[in-house]
Write an enzyme that holds these catalytic residues in place. Structure first.
Site, short mmCIF file in Angstrom:
data_model
loop_
_atom_site.label_atom_id
_atom_site.label_comp_id
_atom_site.label_asym_id
_atom_site.label_seq_id
_atom_site.Cartn_x
_atom_site.Cartn_y
_atom_site.Cartn_z
N SER A 140 0.85 -1.19 0.00
CA SER A 140 0.00 0.00 0.00
C SER A 140 0.89 1.25 0.00
O SER A 140 1.72 1.40 -0.89
CB SER A 140 -0.92 -0.08 1.22
OG SER A 140 -1.87 0.94 1.19
N HIS A 189 -2.71 -0.92 -3.34
CA HIS A 189 -3.83 0.00 -3.13
C HIS A 189 -3.57 1.29 -3.88
O HIS A 189 -2.52 1.89 -3.74
CB HIS A 189 -3.98 0.34 -1.64
CG HIS A 189 -4.37 -0.84 -0.81
ND1 HIS A 189 -4.07 -0.94 0.51
CD2 HIS A 189 -5.06 -1.95 -1.12
CE1 HIS A 189 -4.55 -2.07 0.99
NE2 HIS A 189 -5.15 -2.71 0.01
N ASP A 198 -4.90 -4.48 5.76
CA ASP A 198 -5.20 -5.40 4.68
C ASP A 198 -4.03 -6.38 4.50
O ASP A 198 -2.87 -5.99 4.64
CB ASP A 198 -5.45 -4.62 3.38
CG ASP A 198 -6.12 -5.47 2.31
OD1 ASP A 198 -6.64 -6.55 2.64
OD2 ASP A 198 -6.10 -5.05 1.14
#
Lengths: 274, 189
Positions: B14, B41, B134
């Site tokens: 991310s 992401h 996540d």
């Protein structure tokens, strides 16, 4: 690894059960996604295995209906992929203008956000009054929601932005009335739309359409079912009718690849040529 | 190149991902044995700059994954923005626009969990820098099905929350700096 193998067998049996008992056919849906949804539902129950769910599905209609909602993809937005709607307006609308009367099928309309987006474009282009739109989905609960045309107020900002990027000609605020924490879609947008129940996995041809939209529905289908759906679309449209798919979908490798030609590749807009 | 014991490598990243991936992917040789699938992401509207840029700098072919595409040696696949990326049992990709998972779409957990189901103990998961949780459930699933999980050392990660969450949730096998992750992939350690 017997756990994974067992689960795969259980998923198979569950989908077969749903088909035999209720007629909904998810047997040719992509497995990874459907298995995730089944396991997600399982985790929310007190049941231990998918086999136990199978009994529940057989004997408890309410439970089945919950699962059916889990299986419906109801994630959608107004003017999703604004560039698609912009290109639709620029490339497809001028052709549609030449017909005296228009029939449009929006397959897999979910909660209706895209149908209303399309209705707005048709209205702004002066085509709405000569158009009949059929919006279909397999889930009646979702269809009912679509008919209501209520959108959460916290989405309005995003939708307004999408609308502008999609080449909207008015103020987006003209198309809804805000009340409490929701917005009600302009009711006059509904009059040309018929919402009805249709399942791409089991139902048949729909009528002679000038334009068919089915975006981000077929990504959930296995190849055979994709072929079925594309064949259905082909047989449901007039010659030179338009077919619009999701940005990551294509006709490549499908049985009907050569029956269509791309109009705008990037926007996934095709035209039936055979 | 000597064959790795893993049939797929899944990477979740991310905040700070572009830089981290830029230190790993270009280092891998053309005959790198395992296909690689990545969830990074990104903003839902972002274009594919990351993919084209990384492709230019790498020997392997870097591309966005297409639905029904078969995972192949020599390729690095990215989840398209605003779609979840899943791996099917027949080793092909599928996409979904289902609800956000961990506030994200694509979500790392979705890729990791489906990879673990399809490739079982032949799955190698790598969690890199990131500022959310996540990937931790996915890492747990990979371990549950006998695969291997490597996490970037939180001390050296640009954002340490995601690596720490993975280490907390799963019995991860290695915690390594980026250069050591490259060494591992090249079988130097």
């Amino acid at each position: 690894m017997s756990k994974i193998e067992n689960e795969n067998i259980e998923v198979e049996l569950l989908l077969e059960t749903i088909f035999q008992k209720y007629g909904y056919d998810f047997r040719y849906y992509s497995r990874a996604s459907i298995k995730r949804r089944i396991k997600h539902r399982l985790a929310l129950t007190k049941l231990n295995t998918i086999s136990e769910m199978l009994g529940q599905v057989l004997y408890d209609v309410k439970f089945f209906e919950t699962l059916l909602l889990d299986f419906s993809v109801n994630v959608t937005e107004m003017f999703r992929d604004p560039f698609f709607f912009k290109i639709l307006r620029k490339e497809v609308i001028p052709v549609l203008r030449t017909y005296p009367f228009l029939k449009i099928w929006h397959a897999g309309c979910a909660t209706g956000e895209e149908v209303y987006s399309l209705a707005i474009i048709l209205k702004e282009e002066g085509l709405y009054d000569k158009t009949q739109i059929y919006a279909t989905d397999f889930n009646e609960v979702i269809l009912h929601k679509a008919k209501q045309g209520i959108i959460p107020l916290d989405q309005i900002k995003q939708y307004t932005l999408n609308y502008q990027k999609a080449g909207g000609k008015e103020s987006f605020a003209n198309y809804y009335t805000a009340k409490y924490d929701s917005a009600l879609i302009d009711q006059s947008l509904k009059k040309g739309i018929v919402f009805s129940d249709h399942n791409l996995a089991t139902d048949g041809v729909f009528g002679e359409m000038n334009l068919i939209l089915c975006r981000n529905v077929m990504i959930y289908f296995q190849k055979e079912l994709q072929n079925r759906a594309i064949g259905l679309f082909k047989d449901s449209m007039c010659n030179l009718g338009f077919l619009c798919l999701g940005t990551k979908e294509s006709l490549m490798f499908s049985e009907y690849e050569n029956d269509f030609e791309p109009v705008v590749k990037k926007a996934k807009i095709f035209r039936r040529i055979k | 190149m000597e064959k790795l014991d893993y049939e797929v490598i899944v990477i979740g990243v991310s905040t700070g991902g572009m830089k981290a991936l830029g230190e790993i992917i270009p280092e891998l040789p053309l005959d790198f044995p395992s296909p690689i699938a990545i969830v990074q992401h990104l903003h839902p509207c972002s274009d594919d700059f990351l993919v084209t840029d990384l492709n230019e700098r790498s020997k392997l072919t870097v591309k966005q994954a297409d639905e029904k595409e078969k995972l192949k040696q020599g390729f690095v696949y990215f989840a398209p923005s605003n779609y979840h990326l899943l791996i099917e049992n027949d080793k092909t990709f599928s996409l979904s626009v289902n609800d956000l998972v961990n506030f994200a779409r694509p979500a790392i957990d979705v890729l990791f969990e489906t990879a673990a189901e399809a490739f079982k103990e032949k799955t190698l998961g790598i969690v890199l820098t990131g500022a959310n949780h996540d990937g931790s459930q996915g890492a747990k699933k990979i371990k549950e099905y006998g695969g291997l999980v490597i996490v970037q050392d939180p001390e050296s990660a640009e954002a340490d929350i995601m690596p720490r969450a993975a280490i907390e949730a799963a019995k991860v096998d290695f915690v390594l700096d980026l250069d050591k992750i490259v060494d591992f992939l090249l079988k130097k350690i």
